[in-house]
Design a protein around this motif. Structure first.
Motif, PDB file in Angstrom:
ATOM      1  N   ILE A  55       1.805  -3.913  -9.010  1.00  0.00           N
ATOM      2  CA  ILE A  55       1.527  -3.785  -7.574  1.00  0.00           C
ATOM      3  C   ILE A  55       0.183  -4.422  -7.236  1.00  0.00           C
ATOM      4  O   ILE A  55       0.049  -5.124  -6.227  1.00  0.00           O
ATOM      5  CB  ILE A  55       1.546  -2.304  -7.137  1.00  0.00           C
ATOM      6  CG1 ILE A  55       2.973  -1.754  -7.195  1.00  0.00           C
ATOM      7  CG2 ILE A  55       0.988  -2.154  -5.712  1.00  0.00           C
ATOM      8  CD1 ILE A  55       3.062  -0.253  -6.981  1.00  0.00           C
ATOM      9  N   GLU A  56      -0.829  -4.183  -8.077  1.00  0.00           N
ATOM     10  CA  GLU A  56      -2.153  -4.759  -7.830  1.00  0.00           C
ATOM     11  C   GLU A  56      -2.099  -6.288  -7.880  1.00  0.00           C
ATOM     12  O   GLU A  56      -2.727  -6.974  -7.062  1.00  0.00           O
ATOM     13  CB  GLU A  56      -3.159  -4.238  -8.861  1.00  0.00           C
ATOM     14  CG  GLU A  56      -3.583  -2.798  -8.634  1.00  0.00           C
ATOM     15  CD  GLU A  56      -4.166  -2.573  -7.247  1.00  0.00           C
ATOM     16  OE1 GLU A  56      -5.035  -3.365  -6.823  1.00  0.00           O
ATOM     17  OE2 GLU A  56      -3.746  -1.607  -6.573  1.00  0.00           O
ATOM     18  N   GLU A  66       1.629   0.293 -11.505  1.00  0.00           N
ATOM     19  CA  GLU A  66       0.359   0.109 -10.797  1.00  0.00           C
ATOM     20  C   GLU A  66      -0.198  -1.292 -11.040  1.00  0.00           C
ATOM     21  O   GLU A  66      -0.727  -1.943 -10.120  1.00  0.00           O
ATOM     22  CB  GLU A  66      -0.656   1.151 -11.264  1.00  0.00           C
ATOM     23  CG  GLU A  66      -1.949   1.127 -10.475  1.00  0.00           C
ATOM     24  CD  GLU A  66      -2.841   2.301 -10.823  1.00  0.00           C
ATOM     25  OE1 GLU A  66      -3.780   2.569 -10.060  1.00  0.00           O
ATOM     26  OE2 GLU A  66      -2.591   2.957 -11.857  1.00  0.00           O
ATOM     27  N   LYS A 106       2.312   1.703  -3.439  1.00  0.00           N
ATOM     28  CA  LYS A 106       1.330   2.293  -4.358  1.00  0.00           C
ATOM     29  C   LYS A 106       1.218   3.796  -4.152  1.00  0.00           C
ATOM     30  O   LYS A 106       0.992   4.554  -5.111  1.00  0.00           O
ATOM     31  CB  LYS A 106      -0.025   1.617  -4.163  1.00  0.00           C
ATOM     32  CG  LYS A 106      -1.065   2.061  -5.179  1.00  0.00           C
ATOM     33  CD  LYS A 106      -2.349   1.264  -5.054  1.00  0.00           C
ATOM     34  CE  LYS A 106      -3.358   1.703  -6.098  1.00  0.00           C
ATOM     35  NZ  LYS A 106      -4.618   0.908  -6.021  1.00  0.00           N
ATOM     36  N   SER A 107       1.386   4.240  -2.909  1.00  0.00           N
ATOM     37  CA  SER A 107       1.268   5.678  -2.620  1.00  0.00           C
ATOM     38  C   SER A 107       2.402   6.489  -3.246  1.00  0.00           C
ATOM     39  O   SER A 107       2.303   7.709  -3.384  1.00  0.00           O
ATOM     40  CB  SER A 107       1.248   5.906  -1.106  1.00  0.00           C
ATOM     41  OG  SER A 107       2.527   5.664  -0.536  1.00  0.00           O
ATOM     42  N   LYS A 162       4.315   4.312 -15.074  1.00  0.00           N
ATOM     43  CA  LYS A 162       3.434   4.428 -13.913  1.00  0.00           C
ATOM     44  C   LYS A 162       2.276   3.435 -14.003  1.00  0.00           C
ATOM     45  O   LYS A 162       1.937   2.757 -13.024  1.00  0.00           O
ATOM     46  CB  LYS A 162       2.898   5.859 -13.818  1.00  0.00           C
ATOM     47  CG  LYS A 162       1.992   6.098 -12.621  1.00  0.00           C
ATOM     48  CD  LYS A 162       1.537   7.556 -12.582  1.00  0.00           C
ATOM     49  CE  LYS A 162       0.601   7.805 -11.417  1.00  0.00           C
ATOM     50  NZ  LYS A 162       0.156   9.215 -11.363  1.00  0.00           N
ATOM     51  N   LEU A 203       3.484   5.920  -6.298  1.00  0.00           N
ATOM     52  CA  LEU A 203       3.318   5.880  -7.754  1.00  0.00           C
ATOM     53  C   LEU A 203       3.297   7.271  -8.373  1.00  0.00           C
ATOM     54  O   LEU A 203       3.770   7.462  -9.495  1.00  0.00           O
ATOM     55  CB  LEU A 203       2.021   5.144  -8.110  1.00  0.00           C
ATOM     56  CG  LEU A 203       2.053   3.619  -8.112  1.00  0.00           C
ATOM     57  CD1 LEU A 203       0.654   3.067  -8.324  1.00  0.00           C
ATOM     58  CD2 LEU A 203       2.996   3.100  -9.186  1.00  0.00           C
ATOM     59  N   LYS A 244      -0.496  -7.561  -4.753  1.00  0.00           N
ATOM     60  CA  LYS A 244      -1.432  -7.556  -3.625  1.00  0.00           C
ATOM     61  C   LYS A 244      -2.326  -8.793  -3.671  1.00  0.00           C
ATOM     62  O   LYS A 244      -2.602  -9.411  -2.632  1.00  0.00           O
ATOM     63  CB  LYS A 244      -2.272  -6.279  -3.654  1.00  0.00           C
ATOM     64  CG  LYS A 244      -1.488  -5.022  -3.263  1.00  0.00           C
ATOM     65  CD  LYS A 244      -2.229  -3.748  -3.577  1.00  0.00           C
ATOM     66  CE  LYS A 244      -3.504  -3.610  -2.773  1.00  0.00           C
ATOM     67  NZ  LYS A 244      -4.194  -2.314  -3.068  1.00  0.00           N
ATOM     68  N   ALA A 250       0.841  -1.202   0.000  1.00  0.00           N
ATOM     69  CA  ALA A 250       0.000   0.000   0.000  1.00  0.00           C
ATOM     70  C   ALA A 250       0.873   1.248   0.000  1.00  0.00           C
ATOM     71  O   ALA A 250       0.575   2.234  -0.691  1.00  0.00           O
ATOM     72  CB  ALA A 250      -0.914  -0.007   1.229  1.00  0.00           C
TER      73      ALA A 250
END
Length: 214
Positions: free
Chosen positions: A123-124, A120, A104-105, A116, A107, A127, A101
């Protein structure tokens, strides 16, 4: 009866959580803060796999021999120690969620829109992968807890097993079988998501001009 208990003890699924550790080389396209945060995730993954891999736990390696020799006190201690390791791994996996998390912040600090978007995406998927690993680890914890209860009955009644205790042991064995099936299903999910992650990761690293060190 005792042969049944020994057989049940080997039902534990010892699939390895397939954590793979990576490190970044600095790239002008990706801020250092992003690289550093990712490396924190990598460090946690290393620690988690070392804690959670049942195949390499000396306690689990000793369990079958302890059960066969009717060393139930030793078997109880082995299962209890394995549980402690798995719960420590759970803490690490939950920390990874928080780190992702945080990653992601960051990005917004990536100025190249294509990179970018790719970051993203990976990262998703990371997760989702970690969430599946948490489920996998939690199921194994439940299985070990039931095995601990089972062995605990033998510790207290190693000479004579009552009909009630025998029924409880058989019921626990069925529950362990059910958990084994659930673990197999989640393991497939983890493997599938890992394949997706590798593709997304490869795309991101290529766009960002970063090198993966294994």
């Amino acid at each position: 009866m005792k042969k049944t208990i020994i057989a049940i003890s080997v039902l534990i699924v010892v699939g390895v959580l397939g954590f793979v550790a990576y490190s970044f080389l600095v790239s002008s396209k990706v801020p250092q803060a992003f690289i550093d945060k990712h490396n924190e995730v990598v460090a946690l993954e290393k620690e988690a796999v070392q804690l959670s891999d049942l195949t390499s736990m000396p306690e689990m390696e000793a369990l079958d021999e302890q059960m066969a020799s009717e060393d139930y006190s030793g078997a109880f201690k082995s299962v209890d120690n394995a549980l402690t390791r798995k719960k420590d791994a759970s803490t690490k996996l939950n920390s990874i969620d928080k780190k992702l998390a945080e990653l992601k912040s960051i990005l917004g600090e990536i100025t190249d829109s294509e990179i970018k978007t790719s970051a993203e995406k990976f990262i998703e998927i990371a997760k989702k992968e970690n969430s599946a690993k948490i489920s996998y680890n939690n199921l194994q914890i439940q299985m070990l807890e039931k095995l601990k209860t089972m062995v605990g009955i033998l510790v207290k009644n190693s000479k004579t097993i009552s009909a009630a205790d025998e029924k409880m042991i058989n019921d626990l064995g069925k529950e362990i079988d059910d958990l084994k099936n659930q673990i197999t299903t989640v393991e497939k999910e983890v493997n599938n998501i890992q394949s997706q992650y590798k593709e997304a990761e490869k795309e991101f690293f290529g766009l960002a001009g970063l090198e993966i060190k294994k």
